[in-house]
Structure formats: structure tokens, C-alpha cells
Design an enzyme around this catalytic site. Sequence first.
Site, PDB file in Angstrom:
ATOM      1  N   ASP A  11       0.839  -1.188   0.089  1.00  0.00           N
ATOM      2  CA  ASP A  11      -0.008   0.192   0.009  1.00  0.00           C
ATOM      3  C   ASP A  11       1.071   1.260  -0.056  1.00  0.00           C
ATOM      4  OD1 ASP A  11      -2.423   1.487   0.153  1.00  0.00           O
ATOM      5  OD2 ASP A  11      -2.042   1.954   2.274  1.00  0.00           O
ATOM      6  N   SER A  12       0.320   2.485  -0.466  1.00  0.00           N
ATOM      7  CA  SER A  12       1.002   3.660  -0.389  1.00  0.00           C
ATOM      8  C   SER A  12       1.607   3.885   1.099  1.00  0.00           C
ATOM      9  CB  SER A  12       0.257   4.669  -0.631  1.00  0.00           C
ATOM     10  OG  SER A  12      -0.973   4.650  -0.160  1.00  0.00           O
ATOM     11  N   CYS A  74      -4.220  -1.618  -1.944  1.00  0.00           N
ATOM     12  CA  CYS A  74      -4.559  -0.136  -2.224  1.00  0.00           C
ATOM     13  C   CYS A  74      -5.631  -0.144  -3.473  1.00  0.00           C
ATOM     14  CB  CYS A  74      -2.999   0.515  -2.693  1.00  0.00           C
ATOM     15  SG  CYS A  74      -3.288   2.177  -3.164  1.00  0.00           S
ATOM     16  N   THR A  76      -6.202   2.588  -5.196  1.00  0.00           N
ATOM     17  CA  THR A  76      -5.665   3.741  -6.167  1.00  0.00           C
ATOM     18  C   THR A  76      -4.601   2.872  -7.089  1.00  0.00           C
ATOM     19  OG1 THR A  76      -5.654   5.297  -4.275  1.00  0.00           O
ATOM     20  CG2 THR A  76      -4.430   5.993  -6.370  1.00  0.00           C
ATOM     21  N   GLU A 160      -2.801   9.294   7.600  1.00  0.00           N
ATOM     22  CA  GLU A 160      -1.231   9.139   7.561  1.00  0.00           C
ATOM     23  C   GLU A 160      -0.573  10.107   8.730  1.00  0.00           C
ATOM     24  OE1 GLU A 160       1.202   7.491   5.627  1.00  0.00           O
ATOM     25  OE2 GLU A 160      -0.579   6.291   5.235  1.00  0.00           O
ATOM     26  N   CYS A 194     -11.143   2.938  -0.330  1.00  0.00           N
ATOM     27  CA  CYS A 194      -9.891   3.228  -0.064  1.00  0.00           C
ATOM     28  C   CYS A 194      -9.562   2.593   1.323  1.00  0.00           C
ATOM     29  CB  CYS A 194      -9.598   4.662   0.265  1.00  0.00           C
ATOM     30  SG  CYS A 194      -7.990   5.272   0.965  1.00  0.00           S
ATOM     31  N   HIS A 196      -7.200   3.096   3.576  1.00  0.00           N
ATOM     32  CA  HIS A 196      -6.979   3.818   4.494  1.00  0.00           C
ATOM     33  C   HIS A 196      -8.370   4.289   5.665  1.00  0.00           C
ATOM     34  CE1 HIS A 196      -3.317   4.636   2.764  1.00  0.00           C
ATOM     35  NE2 HIS A 196      -2.868   5.719   3.998  1.00  0.00           N
TER      36      HIS A 196
END
Length: 279
Positions: A11-12, A74, A76, A160, A194, A196
Site C-alpha cells: 500500500d502507499s 490499495c 488507487t 497518515e 480506500c 485507509h
Amino acid sequence: MRKTSPIGVFDSGYGGLTILKGLRKALPQYDYLYLGDNARAPYGTRSFDIVYGFTLEAVRYLFAQGCPLVILACNTASAKALRSIQQNDLPRMADPGLRVLGVIRPTVELIPSVTRSGHVGVLGTPGTVASRSYTMEIGKTSPDIRVTEVACPLWVPLVENREADSPGADYFVGKYLDTLMQADPAIDTVILGCTHYPLLYPKIRAYLPPEIKVLAQGELVGNSLADYLLRHPEMETRLSKGGDTRFLTTENTEKFNPLASLFVGHPACAQRIDLTNTL
Ligand code: DGL
């Protein structure tokens, strides 16, 4: 006997930890190698080319660590990079058995059995929403379902920056949920598109009326992978089994470790890596 290796999870940043949790619940016997590109998160506001390039670097890194299977935890990256990697990059790799899977397809497959009104909302990053992946994928099998997608650009920065529980997050949770429900008041199912966003779940759940279902992806992706491995014994035999999870991050490990520990339920000690020097 062939060497076995962990499942790669990418994941990012922190979001993929919500998928990792679902994977470990559904498939606790396997080993996992988690990679968060925290130094370059968020991906959600970046262009197609950049997300594709970053994701490919991460996938190559995990392949180089031995992982035969990488889950793009993720949305995205699943929306913007998965297809190119599957169609253009995997066929060029020396090992023809390497695989990369995403999180959008397993989510979409579940939707017809969840919605009653046939009106579904998707909350995602600007990149995921602009790609219209959810609308297109749901439309392929269920053209009668109306899909409304709303971008929530400030939710990933809240997560984040470890502000998901803060009172300040309330305003932005309400803002995007109002936008979604005003766009289609008949929505009965909201996809957290998403990885997150489950970190904001308590606030999202509390804001929406109880009759609206809120779908997070961790568990459903875990179940979908369990089903995939049953259908793909050639992959299953390449995976190591020990119930171990290791973490890699491109950012400061002191920031990463507390949250990762929370997710795995024991102290996590990540290794910091640099993805830009691996090609
Ligand atoms: N967690 C990711 C997703 O599911 C990306 C968040 C971001 O980096 O913007 O889309």
C-alpha cells in the site's frame, strides 16, 4: 523442493494494514511481507503515470524478496496500475508464475448480494474516483445498480498523520458523507473504497444512519484470497506457512511501528527501505 516465500502486501502507507488484518484473519497460516510506501503517500492525488511507476517499483521489490504473489492493498494502485502490471509487466518477467491481485474486483463481486435499494455509494481517493473503476466494474455485471462515487481527498492525510481519532477529523468525515448522501439519498450501501478509510470507521459509522451498510474491504479481500488459493494450488504451494509477518516502510520506522503493532497485535519492527534505488 521449491523454496516457499511470504505473500507480499503493498500500500502507499498505513491503509493496507486494514487489508493485512483481513488476510491474516482468513489465512493465518501464511507468512506476509508488508510494504508501505509512506514516504511517498498519499498516492490518491497523483497522476496515472506516477502511481503506476511507484506501484511497479514496489511490486518488483517484493518479487525480488521472493514473494510470488503480491496483493495491491490499495484501491488507487488497483485502479491505476493493476491492469498495466498484469497485462504488460508480468508477461515480461523471467518467472511466468508471478501474480499481482487487487482489491476492487473482490469488493465489486460482493455488491449485488449486499444492496437492497440498488443504490451504492463509493468513497475513494481522487485518483480512484476519477478512474471510475467502481462504476465501470459494477456496471459490467449489474447495470441496474446506480453507483455514486465521491472523492475524500483529506481522509488519507488524516490517517497518515495519525489524526483519524481526533475531534478535528469529525468535520471532514461529515463533509464528504453529506456530499455522498445528498447526491443520492437512496444509497443503502457505502463502500469504503480506500484501504485507509477503515481507520475512520468509528466516525463514519456513527455519522451515517444505522440502516446504511458500510463496507470495509479487509475481511472480504481475505475471503476472496482464500478462495483464489483453493482454485490455484500452483500458487498455494509456493507460499511459506509460519504465521509470520514482517514490515517494510520507506519512511521513518519509529512512526510506522506503533500503528503496525496495533494491527498485528504484537510489537512490529519494520525495516526502512528505499524504493527509488532498486531498478
Ligand atoms: N490506501 C490507498 C487506497 O486504497 C491509497 C491512499 C493514498 O495513498 O492516497 O486507495
